[in-house]
Design an enzyme around this catalytic site. Structure first.
Site, PDB file in Angstrom:
ATOM      1  CB  THR A   1      39.915  31.231  36.963  1.00  0.00           C
ATOM      2  OG1 THR A   1      40.697  32.432  37.073  1.00  0.00           O
ATOM      3  CG2 THR A   1      38.783  31.271  37.963  1.00  0.00           C
TER       4      THR A   1
ATOM      5  CE  LYS B   1      39.648  35.508  35.902  1.00  0.00           C
ATOM      6  NZ  LYS B   1      40.059  35.192  37.278  1.00  0.00           N
TER       7      LYS B   1
ATOM      8  CG  ASP C   1      42.947  33.912  34.495  1.00  0.00           C
ATOM      9  OD1 ASP C   1      42.200  32.929  34.723  1.00  0.00           O
ATOM     10  OD2 ASP C   1      43.089  34.842  35.294  1.00  0.00           O
TER      11      ASP C   1
ATOM     12  CG  ASN D   1      40.535  38.195  33.034  1.00  0.00           C
ATOM     13  OD1 ASN D   1      40.400  39.029  33.927  1.00  0.00           O
ATOM     14  ND2 ASN D   1      41.308  37.137  33.173  1.00  0.00           N
TER      15      ASN D   1
ATOM     16  CG  ASP E   1      44.270  40.124  34.252  1.00  0.00           C
ATOM     17  OD1 ASP E   1      45.508  39.987  34.273  1.00  0.00           O
ATOM     18  OD2 ASP E   1      43.565  40.081  35.267  1.00  0.00           O
TER      19      ASP E   1
END
Length: 329
Positions: free
Chosen positions: A192, A156, A154, A159, A172
């Site tokens: 995401t 992005k 994830d 994070n 995260d």
């Protein structure tokens, strides 16, 4: 890494913290000062440990929400990855974790330079040199996770945090996947999906991710364009990193100016200094979070509800952890 034994009795609400002034971790050990992040299962709060006045980011997750969404596996994966990731400069550190009958608590490094997402929103665009610095530090962290056979799924700007000096801190780990061999793959669709193929129509966006050619905006250097095309190659066997993983990233021409040893040891001055005035400085934390009231329930140690306590403690058996101890409670 030590492994918990599921056959052992459920962990208690009180956790021995070893050298801490207070040998039992519980919510009332902390003054919870502000909300600094939010997620599906709970909140991240700035907290001060009453015993020594040190600041921590405490991630508080609601057990009933996790159980309702059947996400306990991801939460335990996050905790396991945090345990393994204590010794890397660009990964958030876990000090310890504990639980009450209703909530799980991660006591993490407090990082207050702001989310990369927050800075990108305000500035709209980073210079290529600044982008290279952040990307290199992130790549170093991801390379380390890959060396432990952990896939981070994830990635992005939300994070990626900046510390008080402006160095990257990756957070995260809820969607991380452990035990992936170098040539292995995962089959779960997660993360995401939006950038860089965003569409309001979800099915159209997924189709674009799989089939649409990558369109890069003009004005980018040849090196950065080559890097992006390599990382976003749809054929996984031709994707940059498919053969030699992090080594291919390190040797890419875009990172030619980077001395990776200096980077790892934080000998490269960050291109941006958040200029925080101390741990209570929240100037780089999104007001969307900080204007929210800290829930009173977060700092209380509730009396367990028998049915919830039994199902919850079994579901999160082995969650509690003490930094520096070889084992779980």
């Amino acid at each position: 890494m030590a492994h918990y034994d599921p056959s052992l009795s459920s962990p208690s609400d009180e956790v021995n913290l070893g050298v801490s002034v207070n040998p039992h971790a519980k919510p009332t050990d902390f003054d919870f000062l502000a909300v600094i992040g939010k997620g599906t299962f709970g909140k991240v709060l700035l907290a001060k440990l009453k015993a020594d006045g040190k600041f921590y980011a405490v991630k508080v997750l609601q057990k009933k929400v996790i159980l309702k969404k059947k996400e306990q596996k991801n939460i335990m994966a996050e905790r396991n990855v945090l345990l393994k990731s204590l010794k890397h400069p660009f990964l958030v550190g876990l000090h310890y974790s504990f639980q009450t009958s209703e909530k799980l608590y991660f006591v993490l490094d407090y990082v207050n330079g702001g989310e990369l997402f927050y800075h990108l929103q305000r500035e709209r665009c980073f210079s290529e040199a600044r982008a290279r610095f952040y990307t290199a530090e992130v790549a170093s962290a991801i390379g380390y996770l890959h060396s432990l056979n952990i896939v981070y799924r994830d990635l992005k700007p939300e994070n990626i945090l900046l510390d008080y000096q402006g160095h990257v801190v990756l957070t995260d780990f809820g969607l991380c996947k452990e035990g992936i061999e170098p040539e292995g793959t995962t089959t779960t669709f997660c993360g995401t999906p939006e950038p860089p193929f965003y569409s309001r129509d979800m099915s159209e966006m997924y189709d674009a991710i799989l089939h649409k050619p990558l369109q890069l905006p003009p004005g980018k250097s040849e090196a950065s364009s080559h890097l992006l095309c390599g990382l976003l190659q749809k054929d996984q066997h031709r994707r940059l990193g498919a053969i030699a993983d992090f080594l291919e990233i390190k040797n890419h021409v875009f990172f030619g100016p980077i001395n990776w040893d200096d980077l790892y040891h934080k000998r490269i001055t960050p291109p941006y200094n958040p200029n925080v005035r101390g741990p209570a400085d929240l100037q780089h934390i999104d007001p969307e979070f900080t204007r929210e009231m800290v829930p009173n329930s977060v700092g209380r140690t509730p009396e367990p509800t028998p049915s919830l306590a039994t199902s919850s403690s079994n579901a999160f058996n082995g969650f509690s952890y003490i930094s520096g101890e070889d084992g779980f409670l």
